[in-house]
Design a protein around this motif. Sequence first.
Motif, PDB file in Angstrom:
ATOM      1  N   ALA A  56       0.835  -1.206   0.000  1.00  0.00           N
ATOM      2  CA  ALA A  56       0.000   0.000   0.000  1.00  0.00           C
ATOM      3  C   ALA A  56       0.865   1.251   0.000  1.00  0.00           C
ATOM      4  CB  ALA A  56      -0.930  -0.009   1.211  1.00  0.00           C
ATOM      5  N   MET A  58       3.973   1.580  -1.050  1.00  0.00           N
ATOM      6  CA  MET A  58       4.657   1.748  -2.332  1.00  0.00           C
ATOM      7  C   MET A  58       3.699   2.274  -3.382  1.00  0.00           C
ATOM      8  SD  MET A  58       7.430  -1.177  -2.955  1.00  0.00           S
ATOM      9  CE  MET A  58       8.038  -0.263  -4.333  1.00  0.00           C
ATOM     10  N   SER A  59       2.473   1.760  -3.339  1.00  0.00           N
ATOM     11  CA  SER A  59       1.492   2.190  -4.322  1.00  0.00           C
ATOM     12  C   SER A  59       1.211   3.683  -4.179  1.00  0.00           C
ATOM     13  CB  SER A  59       0.225   1.372  -4.135  1.00  0.00           C
ATOM     14  OG  SER A  59      -0.669   1.644  -5.159  1.00  0.00           O
ATOM     15  N   LEU A  60       1.082   4.147  -2.930  1.00  0.00           N
ATOM     16  CA  LEU A  60       0.871   5.575  -2.699  1.00  0.00           C
ATOM     17  C   LEU A  60       2.114   6.374  -3.097  1.00  0.00           C
ATOM     18  CD1 LEU A  60      -1.122   5.590   0.648  1.00  0.00           C
ATOM     19  CD2 LEU A  60      -1.939   6.083  -1.655  1.00  0.00           C
ATOM     20  N   LEU A  63       1.916   6.957  -6.629  1.00  0.00           N
ATOM     21  CA  LEU A  63       0.962   8.034  -6.911  1.00  0.00           C
ATOM     22  C   LEU A  63       1.618   9.395  -6.700  1.00  0.00           C
ATOM     23  CD1 LEU A  63      -1.834   9.067  -7.570  1.00  0.00           C
ATOM     24  CD2 LEU A  63      -2.521   8.644  -5.227  1.00  0.00           C
ATOM     25  N   ALA A  64       2.383   9.518  -5.602  1.00  0.00           N
ATOM     26  CA  ALA A  64       3.076  10.779  -5.336  1.00  0.00           C
ATOM     27  C   ALA A  64       4.027  11.108  -6.479  1.00  0.00           C
ATOM     28  CB  ALA A  64       3.831  10.698  -4.015  1.00  0.00           C
ATOM     29  N   LEU A 107       8.108  18.796  -2.636  1.00  0.00           N
ATOM     30  CA  LEU A 107       7.605  18.021  -1.494  1.00  0.00           C
ATOM     31  C   LEU A 107       7.059  16.661  -1.953  1.00  0.00           C
ATOM     32  CD1 LEU A 107       5.856  20.846   0.564  1.00  0.00           C
ATOM     33  CD2 LEU A 107       7.962  19.628   1.118  1.00  0.00           C
ATOM     34  N   LEU A 108       6.391  16.636  -3.102  1.00  0.00           N
ATOM     35  CA  LEU A 108       5.858  15.368  -3.597  1.00  0.00           C
ATOM     36  C   LEU A 108       6.986  14.411  -3.993  1.00  0.00           C
ATOM     37  CD1 LEU A 108       2.765  16.455  -5.729  1.00  0.00           C
ATOM     38  CD2 LEU A 108       2.762  14.910  -3.779  1.00  0.00           C
ATOM     39  N   THR A 111       8.223  12.952  -0.878  1.00  0.00           N
ATOM     40  CA  THR A 111       7.247  11.976  -0.382  1.00  0.00           C
ATOM     41  C   THR A 111       7.362  10.666  -1.159  1.00  0.00           C
ATOM     42  OG1 THR A 111       5.782  13.832   0.034  1.00  0.00           O
ATOM     43  CG2 THR A 111       4.809  11.639   0.140  1.00  0.00           C
ATOM     44  N   LEU A 115       8.190   7.166   0.624  1.00  0.00           N
ATOM     45  CA  LEU A 115       7.221   6.075   0.608  1.00  0.00           C
ATOM     46  C   LEU A 115       7.765   4.847  -0.129  1.00  0.00           C
ATOM     47  CD1 LEU A 115       3.811   7.904  -0.013  1.00  0.00           C
ATOM     48  CD2 LEU A 115       4.572   6.756   2.053  1.00  0.00           C
ATOM     49  N   GLY A 120       9.057  -0.365   0.172  1.00  0.00           N
ATOM     50  CA  GLY A 120       9.938  -1.389  -0.386  1.00  0.00           C
ATOM     51  C   GLY A 120      10.631  -2.190   0.692  1.00  0.00           C
ATOM     52  N   LEU A 123       8.223  -4.636   2.121  1.00  0.00           N
ATOM     53  CA  LEU A 123       7.961  -5.749   1.199  1.00  0.00           C
ATOM     54  C   LEU A 123       9.131  -6.709   1.132  1.00  0.00           C
ATOM     55  CD1 LEU A 123       6.180  -4.465  -2.011  1.00  0.00           C
ATOM     56  CD2 LEU A 123       5.302  -5.918  -0.212  1.00  0.00           C
ATOM     57  N   GLU A 131      17.583  -1.197   2.103  1.00  0.00           N
ATOM     58  CA  GLU A 131      16.660  -1.153   0.974  1.00  0.00           C
ATOM     59  C   GLU A 131      17.191  -0.223  -0.118  1.00  0.00           C
ATOM     60  OE1 GLU A 131      14.030  -2.694   0.099  1.00  0.00           O
ATOM     61  OE2 GLU A 131      13.046  -1.418  -1.371  1.00  0.00           O
ATOM     62  N   VAL A 135      17.504  -1.332  -4.032  1.00  0.00           N
ATOM     63  CA  VAL A 135      16.704  -0.882  -5.174  1.00  0.00           C
ATOM     64  C   VAL A 135      17.568  -0.149  -6.200  1.00  0.00           C
ATOM     65  CG1 VAL A 135      14.434  -0.776  -4.108  1.00  0.00           C
ATOM     66  CG2 VAL A 135      15.952   1.184  -3.907  1.00  0.00           C
TER      67      VAL A 135
END
Lengths: 454, 178
Positions: A56, A58-60, A63-64, A107-108, A111, A115, A120, A123, A131, A135
């Motif tokens: 969840a 990572m998904s958000l 989106l950011a 800022l995004l 974020t 996130l 990650g 997960l 991490e 990655v």
Amino acid sequence: MTTTTWEAPPLAPIAQPRPTRTRSGVLPTLWLGVVAVLLFWWTGTPTATGTSPGGALMSLGELAGLLASYLVCAQLLLIGRVPWFERAIGFDRLVAWHRSLGTSVVLLVLTHVALMILGGSLLDGLSVWSEVPSVLATQPYLWPGLIGTVLFLAVGVSSARLARRHLSYEVWFAVHLTIYVGIFLAFAHQVAGGTHFVDSPVARGLWVLLYAGTAAALLTWRVVLPLLSHRRYGLRVSAVVPEANGLASVWVHGRGLSRLEARGGQFFLVRFLTPGHRATAHPYSLSLAPTDEHLRFTIGALGDHSTAVADLRPGTKVLVEGPFGHFTADRATSDRVLLVAGGAGIGPVRALAEELLAQGRQLVVLHRARDAAGLALAAEFTPSPSLTYLPVPGRRAQLGHDPLDPQHLGWLVPDIASRDVFVCGPPAMADAVARSARALGVPRSAIHREELDS
Amino acid sequence: MTTPRWRGTLIYVGSLAAMGAAGLTKFAVLAPPATVAESSTDGTSSSTSSSDDTESGDADDSAAAGTGQSGSTTDPATSTDPGSTTSDTVTIVGSSVQTRYGPVQVSVTFAAGQITDVQALQVPGGHHESVQINARATPILAQEVVDAQSAQIDTVSGATYTSEAYAESVQSAIDQQG
């Protein structure tokens, strides 16, 4: 040439007042784009992604990242000199929106990074610290993305109000230019590594299209068209005339300048093609209604290069973008107008006064300066039945009062409530005049302002 | 015109709120599936408890495996006859493993203690292309598992995340089978 005294021309029919700014679809379109990005994320995210907190997050995070990436394009388009945006919103508000969105984008981006790392690590069952290298080693183009992020941060920090106060325009501008590299570097990791893109050629195509379209707009309106108009108008400095303390007029000669359709009160982004000036364009207002052959800019002692224009040689080539701005005569709703100028604000006020007089309006020009020697262009305001010129020199401390407070302004211009008020000067002065005018009963719609900052 | 102070920050806060709302509505839908999953576990635990009647503590293991739902998904498995595990065909559902691109879950069919088949129940299929990737990868992965009779399999190139999660899900099924 310096003291082109002019008299009020005979009364001309008053132009029909036009609505100042037509309601535009630009900003709603921008927000619609945000909704589209949200929908794109929504459809591309399997619900089961949210079964674990890591998924969840990572998904958000994605989106950011998507929102930041979209807003970057919006930001670029806003300052891309796109005529549609300029007409609908106006350069000053576009720049303001560009700045606001800049804060949001940085800022995004932060974020997104936070996130993605957090989600990650949950997960992959790694610590947050392990991490990151993991990655970086596995995700495609993440190293360039990281460098891009650093550039975004640098641009964001250098544009903060606090930093701008300590940075020269040139340094800030140089840092700002690196954002193109940053955007390019970040783009690769989006389409190659973004879960919403790796699997969908359609989404990838659309995203590439968004970026290609933005790049094309920038190339068209910020590079190609200015260069073409440079060839067409052949602008060169013809004279530099000192006007008053720290103010000088730069006369620019060209051909067929009426095609620019510039109006008094508008400004151009001006770039003098000579060492020391070449790298940066400055916003300069016309200080004379333009003719077919001449533009005149009266430039204040603001910024770094503005002070050096006194050294400009005649013959120096000039690149201009514009005209920009809504500080124009057609915004006047009444046939009686008060113009308030402070410092270099006298330039646009001078040009505006010329057009307002040509429209047959009755003017009061209130000219603020620190001292009498700072009253530039004063000789050009020849008193006439249509024009009252009120010079108000002196610092507030010396005067013992603020001549722009409601009491004194009302005393200087008793019929102010029935006038349109145009004010051009430093932001603090423009604020003071706007406040006083409101207090004296001038409707908000009759107050028109143009602020001068570096 | 000066930029209104804090407008950029406010837009950011607004977008965070929008993100939160989108995330909540998107993932809150998970609550019903979660209960469905739970009820299916109930169902399977009852089916495993029926096998529990006949034999030892294997079912406790599977219950302890949490997310793993054991039991028959499609066919003859447990219901046929809960007799001796050695000669029986048992299909056990592995745990759902989250990847970057979505969840992976497999069912492993054991016959006489040997892995005879692996079916992918969930693979990241939210996107057009991952369906293709996984359509290619899953048969290979299944064959690898059957060949190795364990979860020690090589990753299929181009489907690294799916491969790793696949192995993990297989392992959880093996653990449940005991």
